[in-house]
Design a protein around this motif. Structure first.
Motif, PDB file in Angstrom:
ATOM      1  N   ALA A  30       1.257  -1.328   0.045  1.00  0.00           N
ATOM      2  CA  ALA A  30       0.105  -0.248   0.244  1.00  0.00           C
ATOM      3  C   ALA A  30       0.822   1.177   0.325  1.00  0.00           C
ATOM      4  O   ALA A  30       0.548   1.994  -0.911  1.00  0.00           O
ATOM      5  CB  ALA A  30      -1.201  -0.076   0.946  1.00  0.00           C
ATOM      6  N   MET A  34       1.126   4.035  -3.384  1.00  0.00           N
ATOM      7  CA  MET A  34       0.550   5.588  -3.075  1.00  0.00           C
ATOM      8  C   MET A  34       1.733   6.586  -3.017  1.00  0.00           C
ATOM      9  O   MET A  34       1.947   7.478  -3.650  1.00  0.00           O
ATOM     10  CB  MET A  34       0.543   5.799  -1.227  1.00  0.00           C
ATOM     11  CG  MET A  34      -0.958   5.014  -0.951  1.00  0.00           C
ATOM     12  SD  MET A  34      -2.029   5.215  -1.931  1.00  0.00           S
ATOM     13  CE  MET A  34      -1.921   7.386  -1.362  1.00  0.00           C
ATOM     14  N   ARG A  35       3.298   6.103  -3.368  1.00  0.00           N
ATOM     15  CA  ARG A  35       4.952   6.931  -3.949  1.00  0.00           C
ATOM     16  C   ARG A  35       4.464   6.446  -5.082  1.00  0.00           C
ATOM     17  O   ARG A  35       4.286   7.697  -5.758  1.00  0.00           O
ATOM     18  CB  ARG A  35       5.377   6.182  -3.314  1.00  0.00           C
ATOM     19  CG  ARG A  35       5.861   6.440  -1.774  1.00  0.00           C
ATOM     20  CD  ARG A  35       6.892   5.670  -1.395  1.00  0.00           C
ATOM     21  NE  ARG A  35       7.168   4.388  -1.107  1.00  0.00           N
ATOM     22  CZ  ARG A  35       7.387   3.879  -0.013  1.00  0.00           C
ATOM     23  NH1 ARG A  35       6.431   3.904   0.765  1.00  0.00           N
ATOM     24  NH2 ARG A  35       7.594   2.475  -0.538  1.00  0.00           N
ATOM     25  N   ASP A  38       1.819   9.176  -6.944  1.00  0.00           N
ATOM     26  CA  ASP A  38       2.099  10.527  -6.841  1.00  0.00           C
ATOM     27  C   ASP A  38       3.524  10.628  -7.428  1.00  0.00           C
ATOM     28  O   ASP A  38       3.110  12.122  -8.321  1.00  0.00           O
ATOM     29  CB  ASP A  38       3.097  10.835  -5.604  1.00  0.00           C
ATOM     30  CG  ASP A  38       2.811  11.744  -4.990  1.00  0.00           C
ATOM     31  OD1 ASP A  38       2.148  13.186  -5.238  1.00  0.00           O
ATOM     32  OD2 ASP A  38       4.603  12.767  -4.217  1.00  0.00           O
ATOM     33  N   TYR A  44      -3.355  12.739 -10.730  1.00  0.00           N
ATOM     34  CA  TYR A  44      -3.662  12.243  -9.563  1.00  0.00           C
ATOM     35  C   TYR A  44      -2.485  13.760  -7.947  1.00  0.00           C
ATOM     36  O   TYR A  44      -3.691  13.898  -6.957  1.00  0.00           O
ATOM     37  CB  TYR A  44      -2.736  11.343  -8.325  1.00  0.00           C
ATOM     38  CG  TYR A  44      -2.646  10.937  -7.149  1.00  0.00           C
ATOM     39  CD1 TYR A  44      -3.768  10.487  -6.241  1.00  0.00           C
ATOM     40  CD2 TYR A  44      -1.310  11.159  -6.681  1.00  0.00           C
ATOM     41  CE1 TYR A  44      -3.947   9.940  -4.930  1.00  0.00           C
ATOM     42  CE2 TYR A  44      -1.222  10.831  -5.161  1.00  0.00           C
ATOM     43  CZ  TYR A  44      -2.531   9.934  -4.514  1.00  0.00           C
ATOM     44  OH  TYR A  44      -2.486   9.882  -3.087  1.00  0.00           O
ATOM     45  N   ARG A  52      -7.887  12.849  -3.507  1.00  0.00           N
ATOM     46  CA  ARG A  52      -6.349  11.866  -3.097  1.00  0.00           C
ATOM     47  C   ARG A  52      -6.822  11.156  -1.801  1.00  0.00           C
ATOM     48  O   ARG A  52      -5.939   9.802  -1.922  1.00  0.00           O
ATOM     49  CB  ARG A  52      -5.352  13.005  -2.644  1.00  0.00           C
ATOM     50  CG  ARG A  52      -4.640  13.521  -4.449  1.00  0.00           C
ATOM     51  CD  ARG A  52      -4.326  14.943  -3.384  1.00  0.00           C
ATOM     52  NE  ARG A  52      -2.602  14.629  -2.252  1.00  0.00           N
ATOM     53  CZ  ARG A  52      -1.567  14.576  -3.370  1.00  0.00           C
ATOM     54  NH1 ARG A  52      -1.413  14.050  -4.361  1.00  0.00           N
ATOM     55  NH2 ARG A  52      -0.752  13.537  -2.460  1.00  0.00           N
ATOM     56  N   SER A  53      -7.526  11.706  -1.201  1.00  0.00           N
ATOM     57  CA  SER A  53      -7.130  10.734   0.572  1.00  0.00           C
ATOM     58  C   SER A  53      -8.440   9.359  -0.217  1.00  0.00           C
ATOM     59  O   SER A  53      -8.183   8.451   0.589  1.00  0.00           O
ATOM     60  CB  SER A  53      -7.972  11.308   1.629  1.00  0.00           C
ATOM     61  OG  SER A  53      -9.292  11.707   1.368  1.00  0.00           O
ATOM     62  N   GLY A  56      -7.178   6.675  -2.438  1.00  0.00           N
ATOM     63  CA  GLY A  56      -5.537   6.108  -1.280  1.00  0.00           C
ATOM     64  C   GLY A  56      -5.772   4.991  -0.885  1.00  0.00           C
ATOM     65  O   GLY A  56      -5.895   3.449  -1.222  1.00  0.00           O
ATOM     66  N   GLN A  60      -5.216   1.743  -1.127  1.00  0.00           N
ATOM     67  CA  GLN A  60      -5.159   0.099  -0.443  1.00  0.00           C
ATOM     68  C   GLN A  60      -6.371  -1.100  -0.194  1.00  0.00           C
ATOM     69  O   GLN A  60      -5.648  -2.364   0.083  1.00  0.00           O
ATOM     70  CB  GLN A  60      -5.457   0.514   1.252  1.00  0.00           C
ATOM     71  CG  GLN A  60      -4.081   1.841   1.431  1.00  0.00           C
ATOM     72  CD  GLN A  60      -4.300   2.844   2.977  1.00  0.00           C
ATOM     73  OE1 GLN A  60      -4.780   2.519   3.689  1.00  0.00           O
ATOM     74  NE2 GLN A  60      -3.488   4.076   2.551  1.00  0.00           N
TER      75      GLN A  60
END
Length: 402
Positions: A30, A34-35, A38, A44, A52-53, A56, A60
């Motif tokens: 996860a 996420m990295r 970005d 994104y 964005r949240s 994420g 996940q």
């Protein structure tokens, strides 16, 4: 001896060590996903913090769902509907299907990159095949989710569009209506006109959707209102709106199609809509009317059905300018129309040469825009003269001889 059927036992994918590694790596995967999002996806990075949240959480949830499915071979792959359960439906507006598939590809690539760490020796191929199968199922499910969202949004847009068209026709314009218009994607650039006619037949959802697509191809902005057997179309933009309206003629049913006057912006379109609807009601009185016909070409017929705006327009554009013009234009036009549209008879009535009558009638055409020598336009002028005289008689002081 009768043998008993045995239910096959499906073993978990990979060995116990691979299962443990996949389960323990959920957090690692996860974080890596996420990295990568970005780093790799510009769209994104441009999202608001709240969206964005949500993305994420979706990423996940996808990894968690994969870990759960990998450990249970009897369980079908989680669809993206389950993965999106934590996110609001509005997220499908912020993130397109193309973006969702990019998200899936990034997560798959992250898992594949870590496959050597996830799989025990000998299980690498099985882990990669499981990832590919899961990503395929998620991609198909994503398409289904977006298709359902588009269907729901389309139904909602159609209902909202019907309410907006009804309010515009009535002239009920307020801040709430402006907000609804913006929600339908109306850009507001350029001018606006309204065209009305009948529908070709009973329009189901598919035909109505195709009609809306056709109107949006014809002009920069378009709204469609289906009111029983009546079709009301609002067109907007910076191009030739009347030419755009003409291309939509085959989309209308039999009978007249009327185009209202061009107005400055959509919120002023009630005037265009009222003129077009009045013209649609009055059009049968002019059997030779073209198709489509401009509402302003139906002014005499609209007067006959009690259209006050058409009456004022005829008086203002024809009678008043002639009454204010020098050179006996009003008297000459009245004599010409009153003598059966004969130049010679009008000349005898006025004690002038026929060429003088002809010259004055050309001046009438210059002043009003209607040519007395044309049969249809002379009828328009005759109606205007009658209305002007009635108004003049009504405004005369009491006791004045009429």
């Amino acid at each position: 001896m009768t043998g008993r059927a045995r239910t096959p036992v499906l073993e978990a994918r990979g060995g116990p060590e691979t299962q443990r590694r996949v389960r323990d790596s959920a957090g690692l995967l996860a974080g890596a996903a996420m990295r990568r999002l970005d780093e790799d996806l510009e769209w994104y990075r441009a999202l608001p913090a709240e969206d964005r949240s949500w993305v994420g959480l979706v990423a996940q949830a996808g990894i968690t769902a994969f870990v759960t499915w990998f450990a249970e071979p009897t369980r079908p792959p989680h669809g993206v509907g389950d993965i999106f359960a934590a996110a609001p439906p509005e997220l499908t507006r912020s993130i397109s299907l193309q973006h969702t598939l990019q998200l899936v590809r990034v997560v798959v690539d992250v898992v594949e990159t870590h496959s050597d760490r996830l799989a025990a020796p000998g299980d690498e191929r099985e882990v990669r095949e499981a990832v590919l199968r899961y990503s395929r199922e998620v991609a198909f499910s994503a398409a289904e989710v977006y298709a359902r969202a588009a269907e729901v949004r389309g139904a909602w847009d159609a209902r909202l569009e019907a309410l907006v068209v009804d309010a515009l026709v009535r002239g009920d314009v307020d801040d709430a209506l402006r907000s609804r218009i913006a929600a339908l994607g109306w850009s507001g650039r350029g001018s606006t006109l309204v065209m009305v006619g009948t529908t070709t037949s009973a329009l189901d959802d598919v035909r109505a959707a195709e009609l809306r697509r056709a109107t949006r191809r014809a002009a920069d902005d378009a709204l469609v209102g289906i009111q029983g057997d009546r079709l009301v179309v609002f067109l907007g933009g910076e191009g030739d709106l009347r030419a755009a309206a003409s291309t939509l003629l085959p989309r209308f049913g039999p009978g007249p199609v009327v185009i209202g006057p061009v107005v400055g912006e959509l919120t002023d379109s009630a005037r265009s809509a009222r003129a077009a609807l009045s013209g649609l009601l009055a059009a049968p009185a002019w059997e030779q009317a073209p198709r489509p016909v401009l509402a302003d070409e139906l002014l005499p017929e609209r007067v006959l059905i009690g259209d006050v705006t058409a009456r004022r327009t005829l008086v203002a554009q024809a009678y008043a300018p002639l009454a204010a013009s020098p050179g006996s234009l009003l008297e000459t036009l009245s004599a010409y129309l009153g003598t059966g549209r004969s130049l010679e008879a009008a000349a005898r009535t006025l004690f002038v040469h026929p060429n003088t009558v002809r010259y004055r009638l050309r001046r009438v055409s210059d002043v009003t825009g209607w040519d007395p020598l044309d049969a249809r336009e002379s009828y328009v002028l005759q109606t205007a003269l009658a209305l002007g005289r009635l108004d003049a008689a009504d405004s005369a002081p009491a006791g004045t001889a009429r």
